[in-house]
Design a protein around this motif. Structure first.
Motif, PDB file in Angstrom:
ATOM      1  N   ASP A 160     -22.518 -18.171 -18.514  1.00 17.53           N
ATOM      2  CA  ASP A 160     -21.506 -18.947 -17.795  1.00 17.53           C
ATOM      3  C   ASP A 160     -21.740 -18.887 -16.288  1.00 17.53           C
ATOM      4  OD1 ASP A 160     -20.396 -19.506 -20.222  1.00 17.53           O
ATOM      5  OD2 ASP A 160     -18.672 -18.177 -19.989  1.00 17.53           O
TER       6      ASP A 160
ATOM      7  N   VAL B 292     -10.422 -19.725 -24.016  1.00 24.63           N
ATOM      8  CA  VAL B 292     -10.282 -18.301 -23.698  1.00 24.63           C
ATOM      9  C   VAL B 292      -9.114 -17.644 -24.420  1.00 24.63           C
ATOM     10  CG1 VAL B 292     -11.313 -18.600 -21.422  1.00 24.63           C
ATOM     11  CG2 VAL B 292      -8.832 -18.835 -21.680  1.00 24.63           C
TER      12      VAL B 292
ATOM     13  N   SER C 256     -11.701  -9.765 -28.482  1.00 28.08           N
ATOM     14  CA  SER C 256     -11.858 -10.943 -27.613  1.00 28.08           C
ATOM     15  C   SER C 256     -13.276 -10.954 -27.037  1.00 28.08           C
ATOM     16  CB  SER C 256     -10.828 -10.935 -26.485  1.00 28.08           C
ATOM     17  OG  SER C 256     -10.907  -9.722 -25.755  1.00 28.08           O
TER      18      SER C 256
ATOM     19  N   HIS D  84     -15.919 -16.728 -27.378  1.00 32.18           N
ATOM     20  CA  HIS D  84     -15.125 -17.666 -26.582  1.00 32.18           C
ATOM     21  C   HIS D  84     -16.063 -18.641 -25.886  1.00 32.18           C
ATOM     22  CE1 HIS D  84     -11.280 -15.774 -27.383  1.00 32.18           C
ATOM     23  NE2 HIS D  84     -11.963 -14.639 -27.375  1.00 32.18           N
TER      24      HIS D  84
END
Length: 237
Positions: A199, A138, A96, A101
């Protein structure tokens, strides 16, 4: 009972050659780790940096001001005794990875992520033989099993000191790809840290800077840069 604190009792910290590497002596006596293991360091440069940290102590010893010693202690007392588990924990970030993402809006943020993150995914594909798939949102997607296996093998092959540095590089950035890139010179380590914060930077531009969050971020940046320094010290003779 009051907490016991180590106070400076030595006059001089020095570097010494030992079997398997180098160590630090305090007035001729070898330093040991908190778990009482011999302090065996992989390079003279790391031993010199650790000795300098001991020499800088005045009065009560403050481990927070001794990042090289803390990293070395972690490598010897913790990582080396559970190396497979630590390597698996680090490698699992690929499942992940932050770079995979992406935002689905606004367009300016989408473009900023792509401009910074796509080249790193291209590098992972070409240099590490580990292509990963970017998605919007996400929710984790299934990454190519062969890529995950390749990355896991590369991480597992690292020694305890390298894994200690990589653990911080990955954990602080949220990205195995960024952590592995920070072990190279493909981009300055400061740039890689900024890339990991796209972000957060975007949010600050929209809503302003939260001073408390900024202090936390600055501390994390120092730790990220220190992890790269620790890695470099394992390589210098």
């Amino acid at each position: 009972m009051a907490d016991w604190a180590l106070k400076r009792f030595w006059k001089t910290a020095s570097v010494a050659d030992i079997d398997g590497g180098f160590t630090v002596h305090l007035d001729g006596r070898p330093v040991r780790t908190p778990a009482k293991n011999p302090l065996v360091l992989p390079s003279r440069a790391m031993a010199a940096a650790a000795a300098a940290e001991w020499d800088a102590q005045e009065g009560e010893v403050r481990p927070v001001t001794m990042p090289v010693m803390r990293g070395a202690n972690a490598a010897i007392d913790k990582v080396s005794v559970q190396k497979d588990e630590v390597a698996a924990l680090i490698a699992a970030y690929a499942e992940s990875d932050l770079l995979c993402h992406r935002a689905d809006s606004p367009e300016a943020l989408v473009a900023r992520q792509a401009a910074a993150w796509d080249p790193l995914l291209d590098w992972a594909r070409d240099a590490l033989d580990a292509p990963l798939i970017p998605v919007a949102g996400v929710i984790p997607c299934d990454q190519p099993p062969e890529s995950l296996r390749t990355l896991r093998e590369q991480v597992s092959a690292m020694d305890a000191f390298t894994l200690t540095a990589l653990h911080d590089l990955v954990g602080l950035s949220g990205s195995l790809v960024i952590g592995l890139a920070a072990m190279t010179d493909i981009q300055p380590v400061e740039t890689l840290w900024d890339i990991s914060r796209i972000d957060e930077t975007w949010q600050e531009e929209q809503w302003g800077v939260d001073e408390e969050a900024a202090e936390v971020a600055e501390a994390k940046k120092r730790d990220f840069l220190q992890a790269r320094r620790f890695l470099d010290l394992t390589r210098f003779s």
